[in-house]
Design a protein around this motif. Structure first.
Motif, PDB file in Angstrom:
ATOM      1  N   LYS A   1      47.967   7.733  43.607  1.00 35.41           N
ATOM      2  CA  LYS A   1      48.967   8.081  42.602  1.00 35.41           C
ATOM      3  C   LYS A   1      49.136   9.591  42.613  1.00 35.41           C
ATOM      4  CE  LYS A   1      48.178   4.226  39.395  1.00 35.41           C
ATOM      5  NZ  LYS A   1      47.798   3.834  37.998  1.00 35.41           N
ATOM      6  N   ASP A   2      50.380  10.070  42.432  1.00 31.16           N
ATOM      7  CA  ASP A   2      50.588  11.515  42.461  1.00 31.16           C
ATOM      8  C   ASP A   2      51.647  11.960  41.463  1.00 31.16           C
ATOM      9  OD1 ASP A   2      53.221  11.408  43.706  1.00 31.16           O
ATOM     10  OD2 ASP A   2      52.236  10.995  45.599  1.00 31.16           O
ATOM     11  N   SER A   3      51.753  13.274  41.311  1.00 41.79           N
ATOM     12  CA  SER A   3      52.668  13.862  40.333  1.00 41.79           C
ATOM     13  C   SER A   3      54.120  13.774  40.766  1.00 41.79           C
ATOM     14  CB  SER A   3      52.284  15.325  40.091  1.00 41.79           C
ATOM     15  OG  SER A   3      52.240  16.059  41.305  1.00 41.79           O
ATOM     16  N   MET A   4      54.400  13.301  41.986  1.00 38.62           N
ATOM     17  CA  MET A   4      55.773  13.052  42.423  1.00 38.62           C
ATOM     18  C   MET A   4      56.261  11.682  41.956  1.00 38.62           C
ATOM     19  SD  MET A   4      55.642  14.564  46.331  1.00 38.62           S
ATOM     20  CE  MET A   4      54.041  13.827  46.729  1.00 38.62           C
ATOM     21  N   GLY A   5      55.357  10.901  41.347  1.00 42.52           N
ATOM     22  CA  GLY A   5      55.709   9.562  40.899  1.00 42.52           C
ATOM     23  C   GLY A   5      55.425   8.491  41.927  1.00 42.52           C
ATOM     24  N   THR A   6      54.766   8.858  43.015  1.00 46.03           N
ATOM     25  CA  THR A   6      54.426   7.902  44.065  1.00 46.03           C
ATOM     26  C   THR A   6      53.155   7.148  43.700  1.00 46.03           C
ATOM     27  OG1 THR A   6      55.332   9.426  45.712  1.00 46.03           O
ATOM     28  CG2 THR A   6      53.981   7.610  46.522  1.00 46.03           C
ATOM     29  N   GLY A   7      53.186   5.850  43.909  1.00 43.34           N
ATOM     30  CA  GLY A   7      51.996   5.024  43.727  1.00 43.34           C
ATOM     31  C   GLY A   7      51.961   3.948  44.784  1.00 43.34           C
TER      32      GLY A   7
ATOM     33  N   TYR B   1      56.136  12.931  50.238  1.00 47.26           N
ATOM     34  CA  TYR B   1      55.176  11.864  50.525  1.00 47.26           C
ATOM     35  C   TYR B   1      55.795  10.870  51.505  1.00 47.26           C
ATOM     36  CZ  TYR B   1      52.108   7.829  49.713  1.00 47.26           C
ATOM     37  OH  TYR B   1      51.247   6.775  49.874  1.00 47.26           O
ATOM     38  N   GLU B   2      54.959  10.296  52.363  1.00 45.28           N
ATOM     39  CA  GLU B   2      55.408   9.289  53.315  1.00 45.28           C
ATOM     40  C   GLU B   2      54.214   8.436  53.722  1.00 45.28           C
ATOM     41  OE1 GLU B   2      57.936   9.249  57.545  1.00 45.28           O
ATOM     42  OE2 GLU B   2      56.824  11.043  56.924  1.00 45.28           O
ATOM     43  N   GLU B   3      54.469   7.154  53.964  1.00 52.84           N
ATOM     44  CA  GLU B   3      53.421   6.289  54.505  1.00 52.84           C
ATOM     45  C   GLU B   3      54.047   5.268  55.442  1.00 52.84           C
ATOM     46  OE1 GLU B   3      52.392   2.632  51.750  1.00 52.84           O
ATOM     47  OE2 GLU B   3      52.213   4.481  50.579  1.00 52.84           O
ATOM     48  N   LYS B   4      53.292   4.924  56.490  1.00 54.92           N
ATOM     49  CA  LYS B   4      53.742   3.924  57.442  1.00 54.92           C
ATOM     50  C   LYS B   4      52.538   3.134  57.929  1.00 54.92           C
ATOM     51  CE  LYS B   4      57.937   6.213  59.028  1.00 54.92           C
ATOM     52  NZ  LYS B   4      58.736   6.671  60.188  1.00 54.92           N
ATOM     53  N   ASN B   5      52.806   1.900  58.345  1.00 57.88           N
ATOM     54  CA  ASN B   5      51.744   1.060  58.879  1.00 57.88           C
ATOM     55  C   ASN B   5      51.847   0.996  60.395  1.00 57.88           C
ATOM     56  OD1 ASN B   5      50.880  -1.935  59.829  1.00 57.88           O
ATOM     57  ND2 ASN B   5      49.577  -1.238  58.152  1.00 57.88           N
TER      58      ASN B   5
END
Length: 235
Positions: free
Chosen positions: A76-82, A130-134
């Motif tokens: 969780k982060d202050s950019m609103g990403t969870g 933020y970015e995420e990939k599988n």
């Protein structure tokens, strides 16, 4: 030039809830022989106990990459990403002008095991992102799969540095090569198994620094999973 970083020589920090091994100087651990390598500043192998985690804390002007090995890591982060990250997930957080985040293991019966990687960016003061990939195991089997780059090519996450990170899963008989152009450094971190890199045999947790080497050769693998970093030399 080749320099081995043996697993058992890494810095160690065991806080009960967190067991961490530091490939480079970090926190209270300082080794003048291992204070980053080019812009690669941190590789921490972290194991977080169930129902425990990193409380909310801040970062600035850093590219932070998480490579999850097992368990479920909640972010969780202050950019609103969870999100909740699992094996094969690669997370990139560009701290830029400043971001606060937390990482937690909500599964009381399972340890979260992941690599925390910090890379110094080549531009400061950017907006945090933020970015995420599988990256499924088959995408890394017997090949060097690009998981992070400066332009997001080949489906990789984007990092703000002229660097590239490759991941590979190698079985017995696999052999791979990667060219290092002039002015580039190579760094191989072996996650599990065994592999020979430019004639140097590595075991799980070991790493190899490569300077002024035109080619990285990987062979003699035994159930190996690894990361290969292609990095710029310091100016």
């Amino acid at each position: 030039m080749l320099q081995v970083r043996h697993s058992d020589s890494r810095g160690k920090a065991n806080h009960g809830w967190l067991d961490s091994k530091h490939s480079f100087s970090f926190g209270h651990y300082h080794d003048p022989e291992h204070v980053g390598f080019g812009p690669l500043l941190v590789i921490n192998e972290d194991q977080v106990q169930g129902s425990q985690g990193f409380g909310t804390h801040g970062h600035r002007d850093m590219e932070i990459i998480s490579y999850v090995l097992s368990g479920a890591l909640e972010h969780k982060d202050s950019m609103g990403t969870g999100s909740v990250l699992h094996y094969g997930d690669v997370q990139r957080m560009s701290a830029g002008t400043g971001v606060r985040h937390s990482e937690f293991n909500h599964n009381r019966d399972e340890i979260v095991h992941f690599l925390q990687i910090w890379i110094q960016p080549n531009q400061i003061g950017i907006p945090p992102s933020y970015e995420e990939k599988n990256f499924a195991p088959q995408s890394k089997q017997g090949k060097l799969a690009l998981i992070a780059s400066d332009d997001g090519r080949q489906g990789s996450v984007l990092i703000h540095q002229n660097a590239a990170i490759y991941a590979s899963i190698m079985a017995e008989g696999d052999s791979l090569k990667h060219e290092l152009k002039d002015g580039r450094l190579g760094y191989v971190h072996l996650i599990r198994g065994a592999v020979t890199v430019n004639g140097v045999h590595l075991k799980a947790g070991d790493a190899l620094k490569l300077s002024d080497e035109p080619l990285v050769t990987l062979n003699d693998a035994e159930d190996a999973e690894l990361l290969l970093f292609d990095l710029p030399k310091p100016a």
